[in-house]
Enzyme design. Sequence first.
Site, mmCIF file in Angstrom:
data_model
loop_
_atom_site.group_PDB
_atom_site.id
_atom_site.type_symbol
_atom_site.label_atom_id
_atom_site.label_comp_id
_atom_site.label_asym_id
_atom_site.label_seq_id
_atom_site.Cartn_x
_atom_site.Cartn_y
_atom_site.Cartn_z
ATOM 1 N N HIS A 54 1.127 -12.221 -15.328
ATOM 2 C CA HIS A 54 2.474 -12.811 -15.403
ATOM 3 C C HIS A 54 3.532 -11.736 -15.670
ATOM 4 O O HIS A 54 4.594 -12.024 -16.209
ATOM 5 C CB HIS A 54 2.558 -13.888 -16.491
ATOM 6 C CG HIS A 54 1.422 -14.854 -16.471
ATOM 7 N ND1 HIS A 54 1.433 -16.017 -15.733
ATOM 8 C CD2 HIS A 54 0.202 -14.804 -17.067
ATOM 9 C CE1 HIS A 54 0.285 -16.649 -15.889
ATOM 10 N NE2 HIS A 54 -0.486 -15.930 -16.688
ATOM 11 N N SER B 60 21.100 9.132 -3.621
ATOM 12 C CA SER B 60 22.186 8.195 -3.321
ATOM 13 C C SER B 60 23.399 8.995 -2.880
ATOM 14 O O SER B 60 23.635 10.116 -3.364
ATOM 15 C CB SER B 60 22.509 7.383 -4.577
ATOM 16 O OG SER B 60 23.848 6.916 -4.520
ATOM 17 N N LYS C 74 20.661 9.601 -8.963
ATOM 18 C CA LYS C 74 19.635 8.694 -8.445
ATOM 19 C C LYS C 74 18.509 9.381 -7.700
ATOM 20 O O LYS C 74 18.701 10.357 -6.997
ATOM 21 C CB LYS C 74 20.282 7.693 -7.478
ATOM 22 C CG LYS C 74 21.225 6.736 -8.176
ATOM 23 C CD LYS C 74 20.504 5.560 -8.764
ATOM 24 C CE LYS C 74 20.293 4.526 -7.678
ATOM 25 N NZ LYS C 74 19.582 3.373 -8.185
ATOM 26 N N GLU D 44 9.674 1.241 -0.825
ATOM 27 C CA GLU D 44 10.453 0.039 -0.497
ATOM 28 C C GLU D 44 10.344 -0.322 0.978
ATOM 29 O O GLU D 44 10.262 -1.487 1.355
ATOM 30 C CB GLU D 44 11.923 0.256 -0.862
ATOM 31 C CG GLU D 44 12.166 0.331 -2.355
ATOM 32 C CD GLU D 44 13.583 0.796 -2.648
ATOM 33 O OE1 GLU D 44 14.385 -0.029 -3.090
ATOM 34 O OE2 GLU D 44 13.887 1.986 -2.434
#
Length: 458
Positions: free
Chosen positions: A159, A280, A286, A293
Amino acid sequence: MSKKTKPWGGRFREATNEQVERFTASLHYDRRLFRYDIDGSIAHAKMLAHQDIITQEESGAIVKGLKGILKDIEEGRFTFSDEDEDIHMAVEKALIEKIGEVGGKLHTGRSRNDQVALSVRMYAREEIRQIGAALERLKNTLAGLARAEKSTIVPSYTHLQKAQPVLLGHYFLAYWEMFHRDADRLNDCLHRVNRMPLGAAALAGTSLPIDRSFVARLLRFPQVTANSMDTVSDRDYVAEIIFVLALIMMHMSRLCEDMILWSTDEFRYLEISDAFTTGSSIMPQKKNPDVAELIRGKTGRVYGALTTILTILKGLPMTYNRDLQEDKEPLFDAIDTVKASLDILAGMLEGVTFNRDRMKAEAGLGYSTATDAAEYLVRRGVPFREAHGIIGRLVAYCIGAKRTLSEITLEEYRRFHPAFDEDIFQAISVESSVNARESAGGTAERNILKKLSEIEEI
Ligand code: ARG
């Protein structure tokens, strides 16, 4: 193309509408099948001569012509024309241009319906082999990580709530199992892909004395397909391959999700190398896990391909229908996507560095060894349900006292049950927690080492 140059021009009085030509063409994507189309035709021509349906000289001229076309395509000399509907027509037309009328004998005893099926099956079995090899590489990477991290302690989750400490090697071996099943599934579907369809002709077979097994032997198919009607309309194998590919993507996607999550500032369990991350354009600090992804995102296209093929097939009347031409783009796209993802994922994983101290510290938090404390009481004769209740109350007490299970005293433990002894502190350490889990398939390091030696023997 004028009606005269169409192979089926005979019964037509009007030329095909240009928009229709464009709409029905598949050459721009099925040209990747050229090698399989040509190899299949060479085997077919040899069989026709072997069966005295055409002469040895005719067959020889056809084979030579086809080999020349193969070379032309491979070396970039072949000009594909927009006028050709698909790769099969393009090759046949080039053959007739090259060797003259005798080229027209190649299409004896077959149709494009079985010819297409042959090319797709040959393409698919080759791709299955390549994807199998890429899966092996990824499995080796995972086994290597499991060995390197065999004693690294990491929290596990159910969970997405901290559950019990496990060894990171055990985690990587979990993914090894998934990709191992995928490889097995891929091999299993190869049995059904690897049937030779040529000779089913349009749908009913042929009256000419062809020998389908001869063609199968030349093309290294262990068996021919059984029923000519099934043969030209069957695309089960396309759906099956894409399903297996969808599962492979799903497994990669889940692994990527963990890598993404674990590389966040909130987790800080690992860092993906600079080579496999991007920056970025506005935020200088970043470092983004775009590769992971994109693998997660590309899973959607492969699921889309599965939906596409299943939908194409569901309402088809027997036997061949032009709808079936739509099988190739989803198949090609799913195969390309999986191959690219498998390759880059192995590379990305090899460059990951782990923050072992932090993982271990986190693994001990959140009362993650409460089950070990309960099992401690079980070993001292307390029924598990009762032990569960006792430790539950003990955890509540610790939360109230803002202390961990190792920060309270033996005297406090004994207030909850007299069976507690000094060795409880050892039992609830993360090290003993993981290594005590020696049940078959459990996380203990001994199990990891055993599995790794089994893997090495395969
Ligand atoms: N390009 C077509 C396909 O992939 C060829 C088959 C055409 N056959 C036919 N009877 N029109 O399915």
